[in-house]
Scaffold this active site. Structure first.
Site, PDB file in Angstrom:
ATOM      1  N   TYR A 131      44.757  25.410  53.613  1.00  0.00           N
ATOM      2  CA  TYR A 131      43.223  25.031  54.257  1.00  0.00           C
ATOM      3  C   TYR A 131      43.306  23.984  55.054  1.00  0.00           C
ATOM      4  O   TYR A 131      42.448  23.651  56.220  1.00  0.00           O
ATOM      5  CB  TYR A 131      42.334  24.588  52.955  1.00  0.00           C
ATOM      6  CG  TYR A 131      42.029  25.830  52.084  1.00  0.00           C
ATOM      7  CD1 TYR A 131      41.144  26.890  52.676  1.00  0.00           C
ATOM      8  CD2 TYR A 131      42.498  25.968  50.723  1.00  0.00           C
ATOM      9  CE1 TYR A 131      40.839  27.758  51.638  1.00  0.00           C
ATOM     10  CE2 TYR A 131      42.274  27.037  50.255  1.00  0.00           C
ATOM     11  CZ  TYR A 131      41.540  28.166  50.823  1.00  0.00           C
ATOM     12  OH  TYR A 131      41.376  28.985  49.739  1.00  0.00           O
ATOM     13  N   ARG A 166      34.566  31.686  48.975  1.00  0.00           N
ATOM     14  CA  ARG A 166      35.655  30.722  48.407  1.00  0.00           C
ATOM     15  C   ARG A 166      36.474  29.891  49.481  1.00  0.00           C
ATOM     16  O   ARG A 166      36.645  28.718  49.333  1.00  0.00           O
ATOM     17  CB  ARG A 166      36.570  31.680  47.550  1.00  0.00           C
ATOM     18  CG  ARG A 166      37.642  30.717  46.621  1.00  0.00           C
ATOM     19  CD  ARG A 166      38.316  31.918  45.783  1.00  0.00           C
ATOM     20  NE  ARG A 166      39.810  31.296  45.350  1.00  0.00           N
ATOM     21  CZ  ARG A 166      39.921  30.469  44.089  1.00  0.00           C
ATOM     22  NH1 ARG A 166      38.702  29.974  43.395  1.00  0.00           N
ATOM     23  NH2 ARG A 166      41.017  30.205  43.939  1.00  0.00           N
ATOM     24  N   HIS A 186      35.641  36.823  48.927  1.00  0.00           N
ATOM     25  CA  HIS A 186      36.548  35.408  48.845  1.00  0.00           C
ATOM     26  C   HIS A 186      36.313  34.660  50.344  1.00  0.00           C
ATOM     27  O   HIS A 186      36.846  33.556  50.066  1.00  0.00           O
ATOM     28  CB  HIS A 186      37.903  36.477  49.221  1.00  0.00           C
ATOM     29  CG  HIS A 186      39.036  35.550  48.273  1.00  0.00           C
ATOM     30  ND1 HIS A 186      38.987  35.569  46.893  1.00  0.00           N
ATOM     31  CD2 HIS A 186      40.133  34.763  48.353  1.00  0.00           C
ATOM     32  CE1 HIS A 186      39.975  34.774  46.307  1.00  0.00           C
ATOM     33  NE2 HIS A 186      40.829  34.591  47.665  1.00  0.00           N
ATOM     34  N   ARG A 196      36.390  32.898  42.598  1.00  0.00           N
ATOM     35  CA  ARG A 196      37.015  34.365  42.980  1.00  0.00           C
ATOM     36  C   ARG A 196      35.823  35.454  42.426  1.00  0.00           C
ATOM     37  O   ARG A 196      35.153  35.302  41.566  1.00  0.00           O
ATOM     38  CB  ARG A 196      38.237  34.746  42.237  1.00  0.00           C
ATOM     39  CG  ARG A 196      39.256  33.687  42.530  1.00  0.00           C
ATOM     40  CD  ARG A 196      40.426  34.163  41.839  1.00  0.00           C
ATOM     41  NE  ARG A 196      41.938  33.336  41.918  1.00  0.00           N
ATOM     42  CZ  ARG A 196      41.966  32.175  41.131  1.00  0.00           C
ATOM     43  NH1 ARG A 196      41.461  31.601  40.148  1.00  0.00           N
ATOM     44  NH2 ARG A 196      42.989  31.463  41.523  1.00  0.00           N
ATOM     45  N   LYS A 217      42.746  33.561  36.916  1.00  0.00           N
ATOM     46  CA  LYS A 217      43.937  34.503  36.770  1.00  0.00           C
ATOM     47  C   LYS A 217      44.601  34.115  35.397  1.00  0.00           C
ATOM     48  O   LYS A 217      44.873  33.047  35.130  1.00  0.00           O
ATOM     49  CB  LYS A 217      44.648  34.284  37.800  1.00  0.00           C
ATOM     50  CG  LYS A 217      44.297  34.656  39.209  1.00  0.00           C
ATOM     51  CD  LYS A 217      45.012  34.682  40.356  1.00  0.00           C
ATOM     52  CE  LYS A 217      44.663  35.378  41.610  1.00  0.00           C
ATOM     53  NZ  LYS A 217      45.649  35.469  42.558  1.00  0.00           N
ATOM     54  N   HIS A 237      44.298  26.716  41.586  1.00  0.00           N
ATOM     55  CA  HIS A 237      45.701  26.889  42.092  1.00  0.00           C
ATOM     56  C   HIS A 237      46.627  26.326  41.378  1.00  0.00           C
ATOM     57  O   HIS A 237      46.433  25.215  41.014  1.00  0.00           O
ATOM     58  CB  HIS A 237      45.556  26.685  43.584  1.00  0.00           C
ATOM     59  CG  HIS A 237      44.930  27.298  44.735  1.00  0.00           C
ATOM     60  ND1 HIS A 237      44.692  26.809  45.910  1.00  0.00           N
ATOM     61  CD2 HIS A 237      44.413  28.521  44.663  1.00  0.00           C
ATOM     62  CE1 HIS A 237      44.049  27.564  46.455  1.00  0.00           C
ATOM     63  NE2 HIS A 237      43.718  28.720  45.769  1.00  0.00           N
TER      64      HIS A 237
END
Length: 298
Positions: free
Chosen positions: A279, A247, A244, A148, A172, A270
Site C-alpha cells: 500500500y 479492503r 477486495h 475480505r 485465513k 496480514h
C-alpha cells in the site's frame, strides 16, 4: 498411487497441517486438476509418483499459451506445493518443478477507490428495497473494517462487540482478530438488524449469521461481487472493482491519513508486514510528506 487419492490426501494436509481456508484449498486443488486434465486429454498414463519434469514442463508450456504470466506463476507455485507435499510424505524423492522457473512478473498494485467514489457507490443503493439496507451495511463494513469478502459473509451476530468498539473476524486459516469498528458502520448494521433482519424468516443454522439473503440463508461470495458490479454500472464507474477493492481502499486511505503500517497490518490480518507494504506504493505523496515532516534537513 492414483491422482485422485494423492489430491484428496493433499487437500487434507492443507486443511489440517497448514490450516488453510476452503477457498485456498480449492485453488491449490484446481492447479493439480488442470495437470490431471492435461494428462487425460493427451492420453498420458502416469502417476504423481512417476511423472517426470519433462512431462510437467510440457503441461506448463501448453498452459502458457492460454494464460497470462501472473496466472502461469500461480500455477507453477501451486504444483510446486503439491509435489513438495509428496516429497515430504516420502512418496517422491524429487520435485519435478525444481528447475522450472516461474515467469518474471512485476508487482501488481491493487485498484483502489477514492472516498468520493465509495460515497457514490453507497448512495446508489436502492434503500426502498429491504436488501438495500443490508447492502449499505455490508459495503460500509467492507470499507469501514477492511474485511475480505469471505470474512464479511461469515460474520456472526456473536462477533459484534459494539460496546467495546470491535468486531471479531475469522480470517485465513481460521485465525481470529479483533478489528475496530467506527460509529457510522455500527449505525448502519444496527439499522439493518432492527428494521430488516429481525423481520426475516431465518432458516435453521443461520440464526447467528449477520448478513442473510432473501431466503434467510448465508450470502455467497458471488452475490457480493454481483451487488458491487451492478452499483459500479449504475454510477458509470470505469474501474474494474470487486469486494477486495474496498479492503484495498480501507488500507490506502488509512495510510494516506498517517496510520502506521503495523496497525494496518494487524487490522487486515496480514501475517507478514511485507504484504501490507504494497500500500505504500499506491500513494507516493504520503512518502513525500513523511520526509518533509521528519527528515532533520528539511
Amino acid at each position: 498411487m492414483k491422482w485422485e487419492n494423492a489430491l484428496k490426501d493433499y487437500q487434507l494436509y492443507l486443511k489440517i497441517e497448514r490450516g488453510l481456508s476452503k477457498n485456498s484449498i480449492d485453488n491449490y486443488a484446481l492447479d493439480v486438476k488442470k495437470l490431471m486434465r492435461f494428462l487425460e486429454d493427451a492420453s498420458i498414463t502416469i502417476s504423481p509418483i512417476t511423472i517426470t519434469a519433462e512431462t510437467v514442463q510440457q503441461f506448463i508450456y501448453t498452459a502458457a499459451k492460454q494464460i497470462n504470466p501472473r496466472s502461469q506463476s500461480r500455477l507453477i507455485s501451486g504444483l510446486r506445493s503439491f509435489f513438495n507435499y509428496l516429497v515430504f510424505e516420502d512418496y517422491r524423492e524429487d520435485n519435478p518443478l525444481e528447475l522450472i522457473e516461474a515467469p518474471k512478473i512485476g508487482q501488481k498494485l491493487p485498484d483502489t477507490l477514492s472516498e468520493e467514489e465509495i460515497d457514490l457507490l453507497i448512495q446508489a443503493i436502492d434503500l426502498s428495497k429491504p436488501e438495500g439496507e443490508r447492502n449499505r451495511a455490508m459495503l460500509e463494513t467492507l470499507y469501514g473494517c477492511g474485511l475480505r469478502v469471505s470474512e464479511l459473509i461469515n460474520l456472526k451476530l456473536s462477533d459484534l462487540f459494539f460496546e467495546e468498539g470491535f468486531i471479531k473476524v475469522t480470517g485465513k486459516g481460521d485465525k481470529q482478530r479483533f478489528v475496530p469498528i467506527i460509529d457510522l458502520t455500527k449505525k448502519y448494521i444496527n439499522i439493518y438488524r432492527t428494521q430488516i433482519r429481525n423481520h426475516m424468516n431465518i432458516q435453521a443454522g443461520f440464526d447467528d449469521t449477520l448478513f442473510l439473503n432473501r431466503r434467510g440463508k448465508q450470502l455467497t461470495r458471488a452475490m457480493i461481487f454481483t451487488i458491487i458490479k451492478q452499483l459500479a454500472v449504475k454510477i458509470d464507474l470505469k474501474k474494474s472493482i470487486s469486494p477486495h477493492t474496498f479492503r484495498h481502499s480501507f488500507a490506502t486511505h488509512l495510510l494516506k491519513n498517517n496510520a502506521d503500517l503495523r496497525s494496518i497490518q494487524l487490522m487486515l490480518g496480514h501475517e507478514s508486514i511485507t504484504t501490507t507494504e504494497i500500500y505504500v506504493h499506491l500513494d507516493k505523496s504520503h512518502l513525500t510528506k513523511i520526509v518533509e515532516q521528519f527528515h532533520p534537513r528539511k
